[in-house]
Design a protein around this motif. Structure first.
Motif, PDB file in Angstrom:
ATOM      1  N   TYR A  48     -42.168  -7.401 -22.425  1.00  0.00           N
ATOM      2  CA  TYR A  48     -41.345  -7.422 -23.992  1.00  0.00           C
ATOM      3  C   TYR A  48     -41.123  -6.030 -24.283  1.00  0.00           C
ATOM      4  CZ  TYR A  48     -42.099  -7.716 -28.669  1.00  0.00           C
ATOM      5  OH  TYR A  48     -41.580  -7.581 -30.399  1.00  0.00           O
ATOM      6  N   SER A  49     -42.283  -5.044 -23.543  1.00  0.00           N
ATOM      7  CA  SER A  49     -42.779  -3.534 -24.341  1.00  0.00           C
ATOM      8  C   SER A  49     -41.419  -2.986 -23.578  1.00  0.00           C
ATOM      9  CB  SER A  49     -43.835  -2.868 -23.655  1.00  0.00           C
ATOM     10  OG  SER A  49     -44.285  -3.762 -22.364  1.00  0.00           O
ATOM     11  N   ARG A  50     -41.135  -3.253 -22.176  1.00  0.00           N
ATOM     12  CA  ARG A  50     -39.668  -2.366 -21.649  1.00  0.00           C
ATOM     13  C   ARG A  50     -38.494  -2.905 -22.377  1.00  0.00           C
ATOM     14  NH1 ARG A  50     -37.726  -3.505 -14.885  1.00  0.00           N
ATOM     15  NH2 ARG A  50     -35.861  -2.896 -15.401  1.00  0.00           N
ATOM     16  N   LEU A  51     -38.577  -4.374 -22.565  1.00  0.00           N
ATOM     17  CA  LEU A  51     -37.293  -4.506 -23.348  1.00  0.00           C
ATOM     18  C   LEU A  51     -37.087  -3.348 -24.914  1.00  0.00           C
ATOM     19  CD1 LEU A  51     -35.471  -7.733 -23.811  1.00  0.00           C
ATOM     20  CD2 LEU A  51     -36.288  -7.105 -25.884  1.00  0.00           C
ATOM     21  N   ASP A 455     -25.532  -6.886 -24.441  1.00  0.00           N
ATOM     22  CA  ASP A 455     -27.178  -6.593 -24.705  1.00  0.00           C
ATOM     23  C   ASP A 455     -27.580  -5.112 -26.063  1.00  0.00           C
ATOM     24  OD1 ASP A 455     -27.104  -9.043 -24.040  1.00  0.00           O
ATOM     25  OD2 ASP A 455     -28.953  -8.768 -22.441  1.00  0.00           O
ATOM     26  N   GLU A 456     -27.082  -4.151 -24.450  1.00  0.00           N
ATOM     27  CA  GLU A 456     -27.386  -2.730 -25.189  1.00  0.00           C
ATOM     28  C   GLU A 456     -26.437  -2.403 -26.039  1.00  0.00           C
ATOM     29  OE1 GLU A 456     -30.342  -1.122 -23.925  1.00  0.00           O
ATOM     30  OE2 GLU A 456     -30.264  -1.222 -22.072  1.00  0.00           O
ATOM     31  N   ALA A 457     -25.087  -2.712 -26.293  1.00  0.00           N
ATOM     32  CA  ALA A 457     -24.477  -2.122 -27.340  1.00  0.00           C
ATOM     33  C   ALA A 457     -24.124  -2.623 -28.029  1.00  0.00           C
ATOM     34  CB  ALA A 457     -22.598  -3.197 -26.320  1.00  0.00           C
ATOM     35  N   LEU A 458     -24.859  -4.169 -28.269  1.00  0.00           N
ATOM     36  CA  LEU A 458     -25.146  -4.413 -30.259  1.00  0.00           C
ATOM     37  C   LEU A 458     -26.711  -4.146 -30.831  1.00  0.00           C
ATOM     38  CD1 LEU A 458     -23.765  -7.288 -32.029  1.00  0.00           C
ATOM     39  CD2 LEU A 458     -25.440  -8.754 -31.152  1.00  0.00           C
ATOM     40  N   LEU A 459     -27.295  -4.121 -29.553  1.00  0.00           N
ATOM     41  CA  LEU A 459     -28.747  -3.532 -30.676  1.00  0.00           C
ATOM     42  C   LEU A 459     -28.203  -1.810 -30.493  1.00  0.00           C
ATOM     43  CD1 LEU A 459     -31.037  -5.672 -27.878  1.00  0.00           C
ATOM     44  CD2 LEU A 459     -31.274  -6.118 -30.039  1.00  0.00           C
ATOM     45  N   ALA A 460     -27.498  -0.942 -30.092  1.00  0.00           N
ATOM     46  CA  ALA A 460     -27.420  -0.687 -30.336  1.00  0.00           C
ATOM     47  C   ALA A 460     -26.970  -0.139 -31.723  1.00  0.00           C
ATOM     48  CB  ALA A 460     -26.404   1.126 -29.120  1.00  0.00           C
ATOM     49  N   THR A 461     -25.519  -0.692 -32.050  1.00  0.00           N
ATOM     50  CA  THR A 461     -24.880  -0.739 -33.412  1.00  0.00           C
ATOM     51  C   THR A 461     -25.747  -1.179 -34.273  1.00  0.00           C
ATOM     52  OG1 THR A 461     -23.303  -1.976 -32.428  1.00  0.00           O
ATOM     53  CG2 THR A 461     -22.846  -1.799 -34.329  1.00  0.00           C
ATOM     54  N   ALA A 462     -26.788  -2.411 -34.121  1.00  0.00           N
ATOM     55  CA  ALA A 462     -27.522  -2.229 -35.508  1.00  0.00           C
ATOM     56  C   ALA A 462     -28.675  -1.690 -35.332  1.00  0.00           C
ATOM     57  CB  ALA A 462     -28.297  -3.636 -34.589  1.00  0.00           C
ATOM     58  N   ALA A 463     -28.674  -0.741 -34.449  1.00  0.00           N
ATOM     59  CA  ALA A 463     -29.746   0.412 -34.738  1.00  0.00           C
ATOM     60  C   ALA A 463     -29.271   1.903 -35.325  1.00  0.00           C
ATOM     61  CB  ALA A 463     -30.579   0.465 -33.731  1.00  0.00           C
ATOM     62  N   ALA A 492     -21.635  -9.804 -34.130  1.00  0.00           N
ATOM     63  CA  ALA A 492     -22.710 -10.370 -33.795  1.00  0.00           C
ATOM     64  C   ALA A 492     -22.005 -11.346 -33.713  1.00  0.00           C
ATOM     65  CB  ALA A 492     -24.262 -10.306 -34.693  1.00  0.00           C
ATOM     66  N   ASN A 493     -21.070 -12.043 -34.025  1.00  0.00           N
ATOM     67  CA  ASN A 493     -20.804 -13.361 -34.621  1.00  0.00           C
ATOM     68  C   ASN A 493     -19.793 -13.951 -33.083  1.00  0.00           C
ATOM     69  OD1 ASN A 493     -20.908 -15.559 -36.608  1.00  0.00           O
ATOM     70  ND2 ASN A 493     -19.907 -13.824 -37.444  1.00  0.00           N
ATOM     71  N   LYS A 494     -19.133 -12.460 -33.086  1.00  0.00           N
ATOM     72  CA  LYS A 494     -18.087 -12.292 -31.940  1.00  0.00           C
ATOM     73  C   LYS A 494     -19.368 -12.655 -30.369  1.00  0.00           C
ATOM     74  CE  LYS A 494     -16.071  -8.193 -30.711  1.00  0.00           C
ATOM     75  NZ  LYS A 494     -14.940  -7.276 -30.311  1.00  0.00           N
ATOM     76  N   TYR A 495     -20.453 -11.742 -30.150  1.00  0.00           N
ATOM     77  CA  TYR A 495     -21.212 -11.457 -28.901  1.00  0.00           C
ATOM     78  C   TYR A 495     -21.470 -13.076 -28.970  1.00  0.00           C
ATOM     79  CZ  TYR A 495     -25.956 -11.277 -26.822  1.00  0.00           C
ATOM     80  OH  TYR A 495     -26.838 -10.796 -25.740  1.00  0.00           O
ATOM     81  N   ILE A 496     -22.210 -14.373 -29.864  1.00  0.00           N
ATOM     82  CA  ILE A 496     -22.251 -15.242 -29.720  1.00  0.00           C
ATOM     83  C   ILE A 496     -21.171 -16.245 -29.134  1.00  0.00           C
ATOM     84  CG2 ILE A 496     -22.107 -16.057 -31.990  1.00  0.00           C
ATOM     85  CD1 ILE A 496     -24.749 -17.574 -31.602  1.00  0.00           C
ATOM     86  N   ASP A 497     -20.682 -15.054 -29.815  1.00  0.00           N
ATOM     87  CA  ASP A 497     -19.651 -16.719 -28.779  1.00  0.00           C
ATOM     88  C   ASP A 497     -18.947 -16.443 -27.890  1.00  0.00           C
ATOM     89  OD1 ASP A 497     -18.893 -18.173 -31.439  1.00  0.00           O
ATOM     90  OD2 ASP A 497     -16.848 -16.652 -32.000  1.00  0.00           O
ATOM     91  N   VAL A 498     -18.810 -15.346 -27.406  1.00  0.00           N
ATOM     92  CA  VAL A 498     -18.902 -14.462 -25.693  1.00  0.00           C
ATOM     93  C   VAL A 498     -20.167 -15.196 -24.800  1.00  0.00           C
ATOM     94  CG1 VAL A 498     -18.825 -12.645 -24.246  1.00  0.00           C
ATOM     95  CG2 VAL A 498     -17.832 -13.098 -26.505  1.00  0.00           C
ATOM     96  N   GLN A 499     -20.981 -15.155 -25.413  1.00  0.00           N
ATOM     97  CA  GLN A 499     -22.789 -15.751 -24.607  1.00  0.00           C
ATOM     98  C   GLN A 499     -22.330 -17.366 -24.390  1.00  0.00           C
ATOM     99  OE1 GLN A 499     -23.762 -13.272 -22.765  1.00  0.00           O
ATOM    100  NE2 GLN A 499     -22.336 -11.792 -23.690  1.00  0.00           N
ATOM    101  N   ALA A 500     -22.109 -17.713 -26.005  1.00  0.00           N
ATOM    102  CA  ALA A 500     -22.693 -19.232 -25.461  1.00  0.00           C
ATOM    103  C   ALA A 500     -23.613 -19.372 -25.001  1.00  0.00           C
ATOM    104  CB  ALA A 500     -21.223 -20.045 -24.822  1.00  0.00           C
ATOM    105  N   VAL A 515     -29.858 -13.964 -25.039  1.00  0.00           N
ATOM    106  CA  VAL A 515     -29.666 -13.965 -25.762  1.00  0.00           C
ATOM    107  C   VAL A 515     -29.990 -14.331 -27.052  1.00  0.00           C
ATOM    108  CG1 VAL A 515     -26.792 -14.742 -26.523  1.00  0.00           C
ATOM    109  CG2 VAL A 515     -27.260 -14.354 -24.274  1.00  0.00           C
ATOM    110  N   LEU A 516     -30.402 -15.014 -27.785  1.00  0.00           N
ATOM    111  CA  LEU A 516     -30.888 -15.421 -28.073  1.00  0.00           C
ATOM    112  C   LEU A 516     -32.218 -14.696 -29.430  1.00  0.00           C
ATOM    113  CD1 LEU A 516     -31.270 -19.602 -28.045  1.00  0.00           C
ATOM    114  CD2 LEU A 516     -29.754 -18.190 -29.733  1.00  0.00           C
ATOM    115  N   TYR A 517     -32.675 -13.856 -28.339  1.00  0.00           N
ATOM    116  CA  TYR A 517     -33.360 -12.855 -28.604  1.00  0.00           C
ATOM    117  C   TYR A 517     -32.962 -11.455 -29.363  1.00  0.00           C
ATOM    118  CZ  TYR A 517     -37.374  -9.363 -29.046  1.00  0.00           C
ATOM    119  OH  TYR A 517     -38.269  -8.645 -29.779  1.00  0.00           O
ATOM    120  N   VAL A 518     -31.832 -11.085 -28.713  1.00  0.00           N
ATOM    121  CA  VAL A 518     -30.974 -10.252 -29.431  1.00  0.00           C
ATOM    122  C   VAL A 518     -30.296 -10.389 -30.797  1.00  0.00           C
ATOM    123  CG1 VAL A 518     -29.291  -9.135 -28.559  1.00  0.00           C
ATOM    124  CG2 VAL A 518     -30.461  -9.649 -26.644  1.00  0.00           C
TER     125      VAL A 518
END
Length: 591
Positions: A48-51, A455-463, A492-500, A515-518
């Motif tokens: 968890y801490s690494r993530l 995952d990294e890209a979406l989290l970076a956008t959020a940050a 985020a909607n695009k991400y969930i559609d791609v990751q399914a 994916v759900l955690y991200v």
């Protein structure tokens, strides 16, 4: 009529086209998803801490807001609406100004800044006295009734003002008289006589050259005031001083188009200003000369200081802490009073000027000017009864560039609320939390894998959202703040559609959990940062995510210990935003 449940809507033709376009944009990502998921290399287990420390972007974690030439980003912040004139009930313009100030004030508070958000009512003047007589009421009783309607609107719209001032309050009258004496002592006021054009509706004097077809520039009727004794403010003495101040403080008036208008007006020449009347009684008496009452604007403008306890300017007082005001937000029709008269009064009194004055535009309806005669006045109470508080707040702050004029129609509002809130934000939250609730034992994922580049890209956008939205709010670009949030939800909607993740649950549960955690972590950012605009709905989203109530300020966004806790229990999700049928909602407003 208030719509309280999710309903299946028949889209208008424009909405249907938009939905089709949205689907086409996503279509490259929606084909052969199941096949692509099998091609993923199985992620290695990750602690968890690494993530939490693996995202590439550094979030903006400090308290405060981005600094600007007119605001250091950390000092106490006074923001004001104009005090609203009580000659009639509140309309959409009052709601719009109050809401803009509320969004900014809430954002500043959540950023860790100390805020004083002031609103109130302006209750003196010939227009109030005349309107009260027509209603068969004495002026004070009339003011009590109408002022309460403004206070009620603020509560209905979930406006978080710290103070509501009324110019009929004893302390305010004392403060105005003190201010008058200060101006008199400094030689800025003299007794003379006045005759000329005056608009009772605008509470404003006009030169002959300013009249358009025999009316004020605003369209208001004007009347010729016969020669009467009047006290004058030496406004002509401050023409050069004001122009010098505008030049040395280019951010004092915004937007630039309004600044240019003010500079042009002042360069056209300033005449001394009549600041008292003897033909009516409903006003603050001039000190030492009870035959005169003060011109309503010198009375009204002083509220920005009297609410802070002026003339008490001692160290540690509210005045000492919050003055000069950080931001006056006004409609463009009253900019002259705030950007010319008010700073001149303050310069004459030897007091600091407000840091910034922002003038927003007007609303039209269905392309027409709003007026009682056309019967197209927009009642904000009816909007809220029909669409709800947060959808109304969202539409008003997102539909037009803040500072420009905007056009309202029920069709536009329904389309925007359905598209951005119900279809995008609400549907995203519903999909994510339903998948979490059903597939992760009614809790956030207990274990997750290594993050992918996606995952990294979406989290970076959020940050990055905190800094992006902070820059927008710091310059009163409220629509840009909203657009940043809408874009985040789109990503985020695009991400969930791609990751399914609904496919991954059959093929790779570890990847599904990741994916759900991200997505939960992205939704935490969205929920926290949407609070200034949609406080109730945002907190419902945060509740569903299981974010503790004491971890919802902006400083918590970048803290490792405040991120979504693995295995934390979540509640059963439910729809946050309703969906509106066009015929039903429009008819409800027209009824």
């Amino acid at each position: 009529m208030r719509v309280n449940s999710m309903i299946v809507a028949l889209l208008t033709a424009p909405a249907a086209r938009a939905f089709t376009a949205h689907t086409r944009k996503l279509s490259p990502f929606l084909t052969s998803i199941a096949t692509k998921q099998h091609q993923h290399q199985r992620p290695r287990p990750c602690s968890y801490s690494r993530l939490l420390s693996s995202t590439s972007a550094e979030p903006f974690t400090s308290t405060g807001t981005p600094s600007t030439p007119f605001d250091d980003g950390t000092s106490p912040f006074e923001i004001t609406t104009p005090i609203y004139y009580v000659n009639d009930k509140p309309h959409i313009g009052h709601a719009y100004t109050s809401l803009a100030c509320d969004v900014i004030a809430r954002y500043m508070r959540l950023s860790g800044r100390e805020v004083y958000f002031l609103s109130g009512t302006d209750e003196h003047g010939e227009k109030v006295e005349t309107t009260a007589k027509k209603a068969g009421m004495d002026p004070q009783s009339f003011c009590d009734e109408v002022s309460q309607s403004f206070r009620d609107l603020l509560g209905l719209m979930n406006i978080s003002n710290d103070e509501f001032i009324r110019t009929t309050e004893p302390h305010h009258k004392e403060a105005v008289q003190h201010f008058w004496k200060q101006l008199m002592d400094n030689g800025a006021i003299y007794l003379g006589s006045y005759e000329g054009w005056y608009s009772v509706r605008d509470e404003c004097y006009y030169n002959e050259s300013e009249l358009v077809d025999g009316k004020a520039p605003t369209g208001a009727e004007v009347q010729w005031l016969k020669k009467e004794d009047s006290y004058f403010f030496k406004l002509s003495d401050y023409q050069d001083k004001l122009l010098e101040y505008y030049e040395s403080h280019p951010d004092f008036i915004a937007p630039d188009s309004r600044r240019n208008e003010v500079i042009s007006f002042v360069k056209g020449g300033l005449r001394d200003l009549s600041i008292s009347r003897t033909t009516f009684d409903w006003g603050v008496p001039v000190p030492g000369d009870d035959e005169h009452v003060m011109y309503v604007w010198i009375d009204a403008l002083t509220n920005y200081m009297s609410a802070l306890g002026y003339p008490n300017m001692e160290e540690g007082s509210n005045f000492d802490k919050f003055w000069p005001a950080s931001l006056h937000v006004v409609g463009k029709d009253i900019l002259r009073f705030h950007a010319v008269y008010w700073p001149a009064f303050l310069l004459a009194a030897g007091l600091p000027l407000p840091k910034r004055i922002f003038a927003h535009g007007w609303w039209t309806k269905d392309g027409e000017k709003i007026s009682k005669s056309l019967g197209n006045v927009i009642d904000p109470v009816e909007l809220i009864d029909t669409y709800g508080v947060d959808p109304t707040r969202f539409f008003l702050m997102s539909e037009v560039h803040f500072g420009s004029d905007g056009d309202f129609s029920n069709e536009k509002m329904i389309y925007k609320v359905n598209a951005n809130l119900s279809n995008e934000l609400g549907n995203l939250n519903q999909r994510v939390m339903t998948l979490v609730f059903k597939n992760c034992n009614k809790a956030a994922p207990a274990e997750i894998g290594t993050l992918t580049e996606e995952d990294e890209a979406l989290l970076a956008t959020a940050a990055s959202l905190r800094e992006l939205t902070g820059e927008a709010i710091a310059t009163q670009s409220i629509d840009k703040y909203v657009q940043s949030m809408v874009s985040m939800v789109w990503d985020a909607n695009k991400y969930i559609d791609v990751q399914a993740p609904w496919v991954l649950k059959k093929t790779d549960t570890e990847r599904m959990n990741t994916v759900l955690y991200v997505l939960m972590e992205v939704m935490r950012h969205v929920g926290v940062l949407y609070q200034p605009l949609m406080p109730t709905s945002s907190n419902v989203i945060l509740d569903q995510l299981g974010v503790p109530a004491d971890e919802r300020e902006f400083e918590h966004l970048g803290k490792e210990e405040c991120k979504i806790l693995l295995g934390r229990e979540v509640s059963k999700p439910f729809a946050v935003f309703p969906r509106f049928e066009v015929p039903t909602a429009v008819e409800a407003v027209k009824a």
